[in-house]
Design a protein around this motif. Structure first.
Motif, PDB file in Angstrom:
ATOM      1  N   PRO A  49      12.226  -2.308   1.093  1.00 54.22           N
ATOM      2  CA  PRO A  49      11.148  -2.201   0.568  1.00 54.22           C
ATOM      3  C   PRO A  49      10.872  -1.965  -0.798  1.00 54.22           C
ATOM      4  O   PRO A  49      11.705  -0.873  -1.340  1.00 54.22           O
ATOM      5  N   ASN A  50      10.115  -2.602  -1.794  1.00 55.59           N
ATOM      6  CA  ASN A  50      10.186  -2.622  -3.211  1.00 55.59           C
ATOM      7  C   ASN A  50       9.326  -1.507  -3.473  1.00 55.59           C
ATOM      8  O   ASN A  50       8.112  -1.744  -4.019  1.00 55.59           O
ATOM      9  N   THR A  51       9.448  -0.029  -3.186  1.00 59.59           N
ATOM     10  CA  THR A  51       8.735   1.099  -3.144  1.00 59.59           C
ATOM     11  C   THR A  51       8.551   1.566  -4.468  1.00 59.59           C
ATOM     12  O   THR A  51       9.475   1.865  -5.333  1.00 59.59           O
ATOM     13  N   ARG A  52       7.237   1.759  -4.897  1.00 56.52           N
ATOM     14  CA  ARG A  52       6.785   2.423  -6.077  1.00 56.52           C
ATOM     15  C   ARG A  52       6.508   3.717  -6.016  1.00 56.52           C
ATOM     16  O   ARG A  52       5.346   4.368  -6.133  1.00 56.52           O
ATOM     17  N   ASN A  53       7.396   4.724  -5.355  1.00 55.08           N
ATOM     18  CA  ASN A  53       7.130   6.058  -5.124  1.00 55.08           C
ATOM     19  C   ASN A  53       6.739   6.648  -6.379  1.00 55.08           C
ATOM     20  O   ASN A  53       7.363   6.464  -7.462  1.00 55.08           O
ATOM     21  N   SER A  95      12.164   5.322  -9.211  1.00 56.71           N
ATOM     22  CA  SER A  95      11.202   4.689  -8.178  1.00 56.71           C
ATOM     23  C   SER A  95      12.253   3.879  -7.678  1.00 56.71           C
ATOM     24  O   SER A  95      13.380   3.334  -8.378  1.00 56.71           O
ATOM     25  N   LEU A 118      11.868  10.544  -0.502  1.00 56.32           N
ATOM     26  CA  LEU A 118      10.694  10.089  -0.330  1.00 56.32           C
ATOM     27  C   LEU A 118       9.984  11.297   0.635  1.00 56.32           C
ATOM     28  O   LEU A 118      10.374  11.297   1.813  1.00 56.32           O
ATOM     29  N   ALA A 151       4.446   5.662   0.209  1.00 54.96           N
ATOM     30  CA  ALA A 151       5.809   5.248  -0.149  1.00 54.96           C
ATOM     31  C   ALA A 151       6.611   5.661   1.252  1.00 54.96           C
ATOM     32  O   ALA A 151       7.539   4.639   1.402  1.00 54.96           O
ATOM     33  N   GLU A 196       6.322   3.114   4.103  1.00 54.10           N
ATOM     34  CA  GLU A 196       7.070   1.556   3.994  1.00 54.10           C
ATOM     35  C   GLU A 196       8.173   1.807   4.559  1.00 54.10           C
ATOM     36  O   GLU A 196       8.785   0.668   5.175  1.00 54.10           O
ATOM     37  N   TRP A 197       9.006   2.822   4.700  1.00 57.67           N
ATOM     38  CA  TRP A 197      10.017   2.782   5.499  1.00 57.67           C
ATOM     39  C   TRP A 197      10.171   3.212   6.721  1.00 57.67           C
ATOM     40  O   TRP A 197      11.090   2.765   7.675  1.00 57.67           O
TER      41      TRP A 197
END
Length: 341
Positions: A192-196, A229, A278, A292, A295-296
């Motif tokens: 996932p292209n996570t923007r945490n 991130s 995360l 965030a 997503e995982w």
């Protein structure tokens, strides 16, 4: 426990079954879909050659997101019949058989296979020799884990364990469910292209970045896990170790040790690999997951995410490995070496 915390705990317990280890050595909550029943067997055997009965043991399935026709590790925890001592060291023998249906016996023609499982300690605990005979030991925790295995079909399965321990022969059995498809990202999937959010983010609670932080303090524990991130690391073609955990609110006691071990690796590895923590909960009291983390561990939005998880992502943005519940220090070092090259 406050009234609010009690209500939240009740709500969370209704959607997930918690299989507990002895005090301070608990397993993380197990999805209801995967764990059906745990049976304790008392086995007659020989102790010192005198034919005295020896106690049984309790088997606790400790794997999340089991699916058919995929290579995956299988984790179990074993404790004595008083639920006070954990079996550690060496290896045990497992036999798997598909059940006709939930709560029913296996058919004569049902699928079956065997596997061995070796002891894997919690992160932060010393390795135990594979040649050491399994023994019920206080003060140590971990799981018995197979090499990757594949369940040929979805449905309900039974695992039988045979352990030749220093206390005699012990057996236990449990049933669990194998699903048709995975609910979580797994090896072979794109990360996932996570923007945490990072600690500098505005309008984000510090405790939502790390549950150990204080909202009035602009710093977070283990800042090396909150420096970049996931999205920025992937854009820079950096491999990433992603640990999804909640050290303060973890229903098991596994989140803290695994987060600490990942932080130590982050401090000693350098810039070859990005390390990202995360935090699971955006608001624990409101039972609200962090977007965030979701997503995982809960991309379907069912609020059935489990913790902790470690995902290993290569420089091409592909998940190459994941660990549920338990990853030893040796596991984590090997994962870093795999993607740092």
């Amino acid at each position: 426990m406050s009234k609010l915390h009690h209500v939240v705990a009740q709500r969370r317990t209704r959607r997930r079954t918690i299989l507990q280890f002895p005090a301070k050595q608990q397993f993380a909550p197990i999805r209801l879909r995967n764990v059906v029943v745990v049976v304790v067997l008392f086995v007659a055997g020989c102790a010192g050659g005198n034919g005295a009965a020896v106690g049984g043991m309790s088997l606790k399935v400790a794997s999340f997101d089991l699916v058919a026709a995929k290579q995956q590790r299988f984790n179990i925890g074993l404790v004595d019949n008083t639920d006070q001592l954990v079996l550690v060291g060496g290896s045990v023998d497992l036999s798997f058989r598909q059940l006709a249906a939930e709560g029913q016996a296996a058919r004569q023609d049902s699928a079956s296979f065997n596997a061995a499982a070796r002891f894997v300690p919690l992160a932060g605990q010393p390795e135990i020799s594979a040649n050491e005979k399994p023994s019920f030991t206080p003060g140590t925790a971990g799981v018995y884990r197979t090499e990757p295995i594949s369940f040929p079909a979805a449905g309900f399965w039974q695992v039988d364990v045979r352990a030749r321990t220093s206390h005699g022969l012990r057996r236990a059995t449990a049933s669990f469910e194998v699903a048709v498809s995975s609910l979580l990202p797994r090896p072979g999937d794109r990360a996932p292209n996570t923007r945490n959010p990072l600690p500098s983010a505005r309008d984000v609670s510090m405790r939502a970045i790390d549950s150990r932080a204080a909202d009035e303090d602009p710093t977070v524990p283990d800042p090396e896990l909150h420096a970049v991130s996931v999205a920025d690391a992937l854009a820079a073609n950096r491999p990433v170790i992603v640990v999804v955990s909640t050290p303060t609110f973890c229903e098991s006691r596994f989140c803290g040790p695994i987060t600490d071990s990942v932080a130590i690796l982050a401090r000693t590895t350098g810039n070859k690999v990005a390390f990202v923590h995360l935090e699971v909960w955006r608001n624990f009291e409101a039972n609200e997951l962090n977007p965030a983390a979701q997503e995982w561990i809960d991309p379907s939005g069912t609020h059935e995410g489990n913790e902790p998880w470690v995902f290993v992502v290569d420089r091409n943005g592909m998940i190459v490995e994941r660990f549920d519940n338990v990853a030893s220090d040796a596991d984590l070092r090997a994962a870093v070496n795999r993607i740092a090259d």
